[in-house]
Design an enzyme around this catalytic site. Structure first.
Site, PDB file in Angstrom:
ATOM      1  N   HIS B  67      56.565  78.986 -13.521  1.00 39.16           N
ATOM      2  CA  HIS B  67      55.291  79.703 -13.468  1.00 39.16           C
ATOM      3  C   HIS B  67      55.144  80.442 -12.141  1.00 39.16           C
ATOM      4  O   HIS B  67      55.990  80.321 -11.262  1.00 39.16           O
ATOM      5  CB  HIS B  67      54.107  78.777 -13.738  1.00 39.16           C
ATOM      6  CG  HIS B  67      53.930  77.678 -12.736  1.00 39.16           C
ATOM      7  ND1 HIS B  67      54.695  76.546 -12.740  1.00 39.16           N
ATOM      8  CD2 HIS B  67      53.070  77.539 -11.700  1.00 39.16           C
ATOM      9  CE1 HIS B  67      54.319  75.747 -11.751  1.00 39.16           C
ATOM     10  NE2 HIS B  67      53.331  76.329 -11.103  1.00 39.16           N
ATOM     11  N   HIS B  69      53.230  80.320  -9.488  1.00 34.02           N
ATOM     12  CA  HIS B  69      52.776  79.795  -8.202  1.00 34.02           C
ATOM     13  C   HIS B  69      53.879  79.914  -7.160  1.00 34.02           C
ATOM     14  O   HIS B  69      55.056  79.757  -7.450  1.00 34.02           O
ATOM     15  CB  HIS B  69      52.344  78.337  -8.347  1.00 34.02           C
ATOM     16  CG  HIS B  69      50.947  78.207  -8.879  1.00 34.02           C
ATOM     17  ND1 HIS B  69      50.501  77.074  -9.491  1.00 34.02           N
ATOM     18  CD2 HIS B  69      49.917  79.079  -8.888  1.00 34.02           C
ATOM     19  CE1 HIS B  69      49.230  77.246  -9.864  1.00 34.02           C
ATOM     20  NE2 HIS B  69      48.870  78.458  -9.511  1.00 34.02           N
ATOM     21  N   ASP B  71      54.865  78.039  -4.805  1.00 37.48           N
ATOM     22  CA  ASP B  71      55.769  76.906  -4.577  1.00 37.48           C
ATOM     23  C   ASP B  71      56.793  76.781  -5.701  1.00 37.48           C
ATOM     24  O   ASP B  71      57.604  75.869  -5.701  1.00 37.48           O
ATOM     25  CB  ASP B  71      54.988  75.599  -4.366  1.00 37.48           C
ATOM     26  CG  ASP B  71      54.115  75.234  -5.555  1.00 37.48           C
ATOM     27  OD1 ASP B  71      53.693  76.164  -6.280  1.00 37.48           O
ATOM     28  OD2 ASP B  71      53.859  74.043  -5.763  1.00 37.48           O
ATOM     29  N   HIS B  72      56.756  77.729  -6.644  1.00 39.97           N
ATOM     30  CA  HIS B  72      57.768  77.728  -7.699  1.00 39.97           C
ATOM     31  C   HIS B  72      58.555  79.027  -7.750  1.00 39.97           C
ATOM     32  O   HIS B  72      59.659  79.060  -8.284  1.00 39.97           O
ATOM     33  CB  HIS B  72      57.116  77.466  -9.058  1.00 39.97           C
ATOM     34  CG  HIS B  72      56.557  76.089  -9.176  1.00 39.97           C
ATOM     35  ND1 HIS B  72      57.203  75.070  -9.809  1.00 39.97           N
ATOM     36  CD2 HIS B  72      55.418  75.541  -8.667  1.00 39.97           C
ATOM     37  CE1 HIS B  72      56.493  73.951  -9.725  1.00 39.97           C
ATOM     38  NE2 HIS B  72      55.405  74.220  -9.028  1.00 39.97           N
ATOM     39  N   HIS B 156      49.513  74.854 -17.475  1.00 40.17           N
ATOM     40  CA  HIS B 156      49.109  74.726 -16.075  1.00 40.17           C
ATOM     41  C   HIS B 156      48.407  75.982 -15.561  1.00 40.17           C
ATOM     42  O   HIS B 156      47.297  75.919 -15.038  1.00 40.17           O
ATOM     43  CB  HIS B 156      50.359  74.409 -15.260  1.00 40.17           C
ATOM     44  CG  HIS B 156      50.187  74.407 -13.791  1.00 40.17           C
ATOM     45  ND1 HIS B 156      49.383  73.497 -13.159  1.00 40.17           N
ATOM     46  CD2 HIS B 156      50.728  75.187 -12.832  1.00 40.17           C
ATOM     47  CE1 HIS B 156      49.436  73.725 -11.854  1.00 40.17           C
ATOM     48  NE2 HIS B 156      50.235  74.746 -11.633  1.00 40.17           N
ATOM     49  N   ASP B 177      55.051  72.531 -13.559  1.00 42.88           N
ATOM     50  CA  ASP B 177      53.746  71.883 -13.527  1.00 42.88           C
ATOM     51  C   ASP B 177      53.126  72.010 -14.905  1.00 42.88           C
ATOM     52  O   ASP B 177      53.275  73.031 -15.556  1.00 42.88           O
ATOM     53  CB  ASP B 177      52.836  72.557 -12.489  1.00 42.88           C
ATOM     54  CG  ASP B 177      53.399  72.398 -11.081  1.00 42.88           C
ATOM     55  OD1 ASP B 177      54.393  71.653 -10.929  1.00 42.88           O
ATOM     56  OD2 ASP B 177      52.851  73.005 -10.154  1.00 42.88           O
ATOM     57  N   GLU B 202      57.104  66.811 -13.137  1.00 42.76           N
ATOM     58  CA  GLU B 202      56.261  66.799 -11.944  1.00 42.76           C
ATOM     59  C   GLU B 202      55.493  65.490 -11.908  1.00 42.76           C
ATOM     60  O   GLU B 202      55.324  64.828 -12.929  1.00 42.76           O
ATOM     61  CB  GLU B 202      55.287  67.979 -11.980  1.00 42.76           C
ATOM     62  CG  GLU B 202      54.214  67.855 -13.061  1.00 42.76           C
ATOM     63  CD  GLU B 202      52.815  68.197 -12.558  1.00 42.76           C
ATOM     64  OE1 GLU B 202      52.483  67.782 -11.435  1.00 42.76           O
ATOM     65  OE2 GLU B 202      52.075  68.875 -13.283  1.00 42.76           O
ATOM     66  N   HIS B 414      58.009  66.782  -7.263  1.00 45.14           N
ATOM     67  CA  HIS B 414      56.712  67.407  -7.091  1.00 45.14           C
ATOM     68  C   HIS B 414      55.612  66.345  -7.033  1.00 45.14           C
ATOM     69  O   HIS B 414      54.698  66.324  -7.865  1.00 45.14           O
ATOM     70  CB  HIS B 414      56.463  68.385  -8.250  1.00 45.14           C
ATOM     71  CG  HIS B 414      55.419  69.432  -7.959  1.00 45.14           C
ATOM     72  ND1 HIS B 414      54.080  69.150  -7.987  1.00 45.14           N
ATOM     73  CD2 HIS B 414      55.510  70.736  -7.658  1.00 45.14           C
ATOM     74  CE1 HIS B 414      53.399  70.247  -7.731  1.00 45.14           C
ATOM     75  NE2 HIS B 414      54.242  71.221  -7.512  1.00 45.14           N
TER      76      HIS B 414
END
Lengths: 697, 649
Positions: B67, B69, B71-72, B156, B177, B202, B414
């Protein structure tokens, strides 16, 4: 595997229909309606054409629209083919007649490849006993449902006009009535062979559509659906229409690629993904579009096969070479310029084209043309489902061509009509009598509306209004017999200009052979009609089979034996036995056969009854010396008895008498041994000795 | 056969998610994220573990991004444009559309506001996104001839997906996530029941179990309402996408209901622009939101306006959504500096804040002063409200998913180390599934499934598919003891126990062949050797109702007498062996392969062991059977020996 072609269809709106038998399962591919057959019915009101007969037709309505009042000359056309010949009745709809020869309850799976391939589906789903699993892409299901709903809502006009349905078969189906039809119309009703009357059905209801939509399982793009663990079905974009697809069908012993009408470089729908169809075992080719073109155009010369030396990248370049697509763009541009010319001259333009792709592109193009020509006329889209349709086309980026997907990634809408709607240059109304439409109505204008058969929907009313106006323009597709189609609108005095156009609706002939070269199937299944057109080069690795309508083609078995997968926990429990002299290892296998993901799998099962395990399978002849040695090792003593009498008196038997530990007898022949002992334990010991010498499995 | 999982990021921490999985020789990188809490080299995963020589394109077969975000996806442009990975990258359509917005926003924050050195340029982002192949949910993508991947709805954020990957017979799922309960605009995660060797999940909320969302939403609305009613300003630091839309739908709806006209602002045009994407991608939202596409865009917020920097110090209440979330810098930090010193203001922190950010500092304890850098310190007097609803699944959701998928192994990523350890213990004890929680740069190796391929003969397949009916009579005793339950059960029960039984033949190194037993001899080019058993022994005939004994032997010659003898035997046997079926063929009685006949031959060779006739009433019974029934037959013989066959005349 067996294939039966039920109908070769007729162009874009009436795709072919096939029945496929795979692993004993019956798979119906597409269930279309031949809406061009609506031409035999009179649009309503049936009496509006200038032909107003002295005879009282019960149904005919005396009122005459304002625009026809100018054409009051009463003609008595002697020819049988006139507006009067049209059937004045609530229309029925023509399904694939051959489908009715099959027991619907024996169909296991239905695959729908395009929105128009779905139009006949409610006839199946409402039939008693029908329980097949229906697979259709999410987008095709949505568009198909909208088309069906629109059809039902347009048909409603007939219902209101003619009142409640007749009981039993309608009057026009009576033989004497059919006999009196002009031959061209008789052919539409009965088919060329005169056997298609059984295919006519009264239309389904809105509830039938809802029910049908609920029963269909919607698939995402390239989502694999597994039927009964045995068949894996996967839709791959065909490029013909949003949501339209080809299928790959994988079963334990092979893969089938089913290719329906496809477009390499479409400008609205997601491109034909032929790469996903590569190296299948069987390629069923069901794109008849190039043949239709052949029929209308001159019978072209055979297309010569490409040189065998041509590399696959050359071939791919040839496939993706967009000459036919640029031709399509030229066509659209020409149509736009004609439309703009017409409105400039003060006429209106009627565009009853049913193809979503063409409609969306024309909307974009015409608005650009109008803008550049600084001419302001309203564009109307009139259909009960237009609003939803236009909204829907903007929320399925997964099914539009790469070029339009880029628009999503840069944050623009997929089609220009979204901006047109916001700017109110484009107006959408559910029906011609919508109060808002009447309020905003303005001529000249450009109207997109159904139906291309010119028998249903707003198109009929607008054609009535404009057919006498030489400044107005009808943009209409090729494919229907214009003599019959325009019959209610007085072809003799029709002053309205007609622009007939045909659009690309499949793979052009010259690309068929390169496509097959790239896909490299083991078997190619082609329509019989292609026998002349495509000559398979001798050097090719695939064999070609031909099919024709209503004949069942049996395909040869693809593989010797069947593939099997055995789980590790079964393998780890096997006890192998080596047969030295034959370089073989053998073992007994026991488990549960499970069909899963279109594969046969042997799984370990601890529930299997293992107490009365099978005795070993013994083979060969018993070596007596070895047996004696083995027996004496076990402490069993005995001797061969010469010339003894056996039960059956046959002499080939040798008798071995056991005397220690207790009395027993062995009767040994080349293929059998009889052990006789009074003692259970002794019998077991002897049996073990015999088994060990015979190499039991 | 094994699966290797190298955790490059998000191992026992949250941030820079990145796991490189080798499965049957194929290497997939799941997510390529960055850590928001670090500014040095630790912000990116240590890619040198993937390929020491830097040939990433050769080392990795594909990258999968779950996705948008940061952090991904945050390290992706760096990995493709700076490190030089050239292979395929897969993500869903919404992720491909929205990830560049996030990346660009982040880049701007870093470069323009913080004045940092550029890690990647705007061109890098654009170039990187061109290499991305967008996929639909459930679309089965054949990356190459062996590697297959498939996305499943994760709920998510818009377009979030769990990815399934399969090579040969081994398969795994990487969840990214996910959220197991639907929220305002997204549905709950959805996945098929798959056969998995490994699940990488996660574990952000590894130990939290949340109650109803409704009360938590209300808490948030009341806190906001209280603040604005008191003339305060509400700062909601959030990322432009996802959370902002959900909270905005919530507030917009509340404003409508309460008839409030206090302005709600968006800090940048970004969120407004994002709504355009949300509209086209409405199919990826929840069923309820999806259904409205024709009539009204649910992302057209009535009370929402654009915010301008000059309005920061404008008096009067307002609600402001400011990017970035976690107050990690940029505009949200600027606003925070201005608004934090006033106690009437409110800062609402949605969801998770990475360690090292101001958001994290605010959430852990109640600081009165926050040190920004050496020279700047902020007085924090404002109220802090922490939103306890989050688009992550809670511990129950994780357990539900693991239970549903029942993989052979689980790897947790995670999450926070102590909580992960507790969840790991729970998965191992409650579900009995081996579970791992590797730290960054640790490798986990798990065995994988392998099927042995064989070629089966048609006769074998036929024999497997042919029904194998087993008839069983209901036990009388059972019937008595279970009078009530057994009423519906028929006396005769039929079961179809199909067993796949055959013989595997391996010839040299050729593929194994599975054949039916009957075909073996043909393969071996041998003839079958049948082993039979035979035994002739005397049975007792009693003398009751008996005619003079001398006639009895003679009588045996008469077929009728033979028959009645056998019938007597049959009735005795069926009394003793009620489970087996005994057939009467007149000349002989048959039980399975056993045939019992009256032996009239004086010199029967099978009359072994020397049994004189006991009394004139006895007869010899000659038995023949196959070895498969030997257990049963010997039991019968010993029974018959004790029997007294009375002969009714």
């Amino acid at each position: 595997m067996k294939l039966t072609c039920l109908s070769r269809g007729k162009g874009f709106y009436f795709p072919p229909c096939h029945m496929l038998n795979v692993c004993g399962f019956r798979i119906l591919i597409d269930c279309p309606l031949d809406l061009s057959a609506l031409a035999v019915f009179a649009p309503i009101p049936p009496g509006f054409s200038a032909v107003q007969d002295e005879e009282d037709f019960g149904h005919s309505v005396g009122e005459s629209d304002g625009c026809e009042s100018g054409n009051e000359e009463r003609k008595n056309i002697e020819k049988p083919m006139d507006a009067k010949a049209l059937i004045r009745s609530e229309p029925w709809y023509k399904t694939v007649a051959n489908l009715h020869l099959w027991n619907l309850s024996f169909i296991d799976v239905v695959l729908i490849s395009s929105p128009s391939g779905m139009l006949g589906l409610p006839f199946l789903t409402r039939a008693e006993g029908f329980s097949a699993k229906i697979y259709v892409t999410e987008a095709a299901a949505k568009l198909g449902k909208l088309m069906m709903e629109d059809l039902v809502s347009m048909h409603e006009e007939f219902r209101q006009f003619y009142g409640s349905e007749e009981l039993g078969s309608p009057h026009w189906m009576k033989w004497e009535e059919l006999e009196s039809l002009p031959s061209a119309m008789k052919e539409i009703v009965l088919g060329t062979d005169g056997i298609e009357l059984g295919g006519w059905m009264p239309l389904y209801s809105a509830a039938d559509i809802e029910d049908c939509a609920k029963k269909a399982q919607k698939l995402k793009y390239a989502e694999v659906a597994c039927y009964n663990g045995t068949i894996n079905i996967k839709p791959i974009s065909s490029g013909l229409e949003i949501g339209a697809c080809n299928w790959t069908i994988r079963y334990p012993d092979g893969t089938i690629a089913f290719v329906s009408s496809s477009e390499f470089v479409p400008s609205h729908a997601l491109e034909f993904n032929y790469n996903a169809l590569r190296s299948c075992d069987v390629l069923i080719y069901s794109d008849f579009s190039s043949l239709d073109i052949l029929e209308t155009a001159n019978k072209g010369s055979n297309y010569t096969a490409p040189e065998d030396s041509s590399t696959s990248s050359d071939l791919e370049e040839l496939l993706l070479h967009a000459d036919e697509s640029s031709e399509e763009m030229d066509k659209l541009n020409f149509i736009c310029s004609c439309a703009v010319d017409a409105v400039k001259a003060g006429g209106s333009v009627l565009i009853p084209i049913g193809r979503l792709g063409i409609m969306l592109q024309l909307l974009e193009q015409i608005s650009i043309c109008l803008e550049s020509s600084q001419h302001k006329v309203p564009i109307f889209v009139i259909s009960s489902v237009a609003e939803e349709l236009l909204a829907y086309t903007n929320i399925i980026p997964e099914w539009v061509c790469k070029q339009r997907q880029e628009k999503l990634f840069s944050g623009e809408s997929l089609f220009a009509h979204v901006e047109l709607l916001n700017g109110e240059r484009l107006q959408v109304y559910p029906a011609i009598y919508s109060p808002k439409l009447l309020l905003h109505w303005q001529e000249p204008c450009i109207v997109f509306c159904p139906h291309w058969s010119l028998r249903l929907g707003p198109a009929v009313h607008l054609l009535r209004r404009w057919h006498g106006d030489e400044k107005s323009l009808l943009i209409w597709e090729e494919g229907m017999d214009s003599d019959i189609a325009l019959l209610p609108f007085e072809p003799k005095v029709m002053k309205m200009k007609v622009l007939r156009c045909s659009f690309l609706s499949g793979i052009v002939l010259k690309k068929v052979q390169p496509l097959i070269h790239i896909l490299q199937p083991k078997f190619l299944v082609l329509p019989e009609d292609f026998r002349q057109q495509i000559i398979s080069p001798v050097s090719d690795s695939y064999s070609v089979l031909h099919y024709s309508v209503n004949e069942t083609l049996k395909l040869p078995t693809l593989k010797e034996g069947s593939e099997l997968e055995i789980t590790a926990d079964v393998i780890s429990r096997l006890h192998w036995k080596n047969l030295q002299e034959q370089n073989l290892s053998i073992t007994r296998l026991k488990g549960n056969l499970v069909m899963c993901d279109a594969r046969r799998r042997i799984l370990y099962s601890d529930e299997l009854p293992c107490s009365n395990s099978e005795p070993p399978l013994l083979s060969g002849a018993l070596d007596l010396q070895k047996l004696l040695t083995r027996l004496s090792e076990m402490g069993i003593g005995g001797s061969l008895q010469e010339g003894s009498v056996t039960t059956d008196g046959l002499s080939d038997a040798r008798v071995l008498r056991i005397d220690a530990p207790s009395e027993a007898l062995l009767e040994i022949r080349s293929t059998s041994t009889i052990i006789s002992a009074a003692n259970e334990e002794l019998a077991f010991h002897i049996r073990d000795a015999v088994n060990s010498i015979l190499d039991g499995t | 056969m094994a699966i290797d999982c190298l955790v490059l990021g998000a191992g026992q921490e949250v941030g820079k998610s990145c796991a490189v999985v080798t499965i049957n020789g194929k290497r997939i990188m799941f997510d390529c994220g960055m850590h928001m809490g670090y500014l040095d080299h630790r912000r990116y995963p240590d890619f040198s573990h993937v390929a020491l020589d830097g040939d990433f394109s050769g080392a990795i077969d594909c990258i999968v991004i779950t996705h948008f975000h940061l952090d991904h996806v945050g390290a992706l442009p760096y990995f493709t444009e700076v490190c030089g990975y050239r292979g395929p990258i897969y993500m869903t359509y919404p992720t491909k559309a929205l990830a560049p917005l996030m990346l660009e926003d982040y880049r701007k924050v870093m470069v323009e506001r913080r004045g940092e050195e550029e890690q990647f340029t705007a061109e890098h982002i654009a170039e990187c996104m061109k290499k991305v192949i967008a996929v639909d949910l459930k679309q089965t993508v054949q990356v190459d001839s062996e590697l297959q991947i498939r996305a499943y709805y994760a709920g998510h954020v818009l377009g979030a997906a769990m990815f399934y990957a399969k090579v040969g017979d081994s398969a795994l799922v990487y969840t990214g996530d996910y959220n197991m309960t639907p929220d305002r605009h997204l549905g709950a995660a959805q996945i098929d029941r798959l056969h998995l060797d490994l699940l990488i999940t996660e574990s952000t909320y590894a130990t939290t179990v949340r109650d109803s969302k409704y009360t938590r939403e209300r808490e948030f609305l009341i806190a906001v309402h209280k603040c604005v009613a008191g003339g305060g300003k509400v700062l909601i630091p959030t990322f432009a996408l996802g959370r902002a839309q959900e909270l905005c739908m919530l507030l917009d709806d509340y404003w409508e209901r309460m008839n409030l006209n206090i302005p709600i602002y968006f800090s940048a045009g970004l969120t407004i622009q994002a709504n355009m994407y949300y509209k086209m991608l409405i199919n990826w939202t929840s069923q309820k939101v999806k259904a409205t596409y024709v009539t009204r865009n649910p992302f057209d917020f009535k009370n929402v306006r654009n915010f301008d920097r000059s309005m920061i110090n404008t008096p009067g209440p307002c609600v402001l959504f400011a990017t970035p979330g976690m107050i990690s810098g940029g505009f949200s930090l600027e606003v925070f500096k201005n608004w934090a010193p006033s106690e009437i203001n409110l800062v609402t922190l949605p969801g998770y804040c990475v360690a090292g950010t101001i958001g994290h500092k605010l959430m852990s304890g109640k600081p009165t002063k926050i040190e920004l850098d050496k020279d700047t310190e902020i007085d924090v007097r404002c109220q802090i409200h922490q939103l306890s609803f989050s688009p992550h699944t809670d511990a129950k959701g994780i357990m539900d998913l693991v239970k549903f998928l029942s993989p052979k192994h689980v790897i947790l990523v995670h999450g926070e180390k102590p909580k992960m350890a507790s969840l790991k213990g729970k998965i191992e004890s409650e579900l009995g599934i081996p579970c791992y929680d590797p730290a960054n740069n640790e490798n986990v190796n798990v065995p994988s499934t392998h099927f042995v391929k064989a070629c089966a003969s048609d006769a074998f397949v036929q024999s497997c598919l042919s029904p194998n009916f087993k008839f069983s009579r209901r036990n009388r005793e059972y019937e008595c003891s279970h009078q009530k339950d057994s009423e519906g059960v028929p006396i005769l029960q039929v079961r179809d126990e199909r067993i796949a039984e055959g013989i595997v033949v391996m010839e040299g190194n050729k593929e194994a062949k599975v054949i039916n037993q009957d075909e073996l001899l043909h393969v071996l080019r041998r003839e079958r050797h049948e082993v039979e058993f035979a035994y002739c022994f005397p049975a007792q005939l009693s003398n009751k109702n008996e005619e003079p004994s001398d006639t009895s032997t003679d009588n045996l010659q008469c077929p009728y007498r033979k028959c009645s003898l056998l019938r007597a035997l049959l009735s005795e046997l069926s009394k003793e062996f009620p489970q087996v079926e005994i057939q009467d063929f007149g000349e002989y009685v048959k039980v399975e392969s056993l045939r019992v006949a009256i032996c009239l031959t004086d010199e029967c060779p099978y009359r072994v062991g020397g049994h004189p006739l006991v009394g004139c009433g006895s007869v010899f019974l000659c038995c023949k059977w196959l070895s498969r029934d030997e257990q049963l037959v010997w039991k019968m013989i010993s029974t018959v020996r004790t029997l007294d066959l009375s002969l009714p005349l």
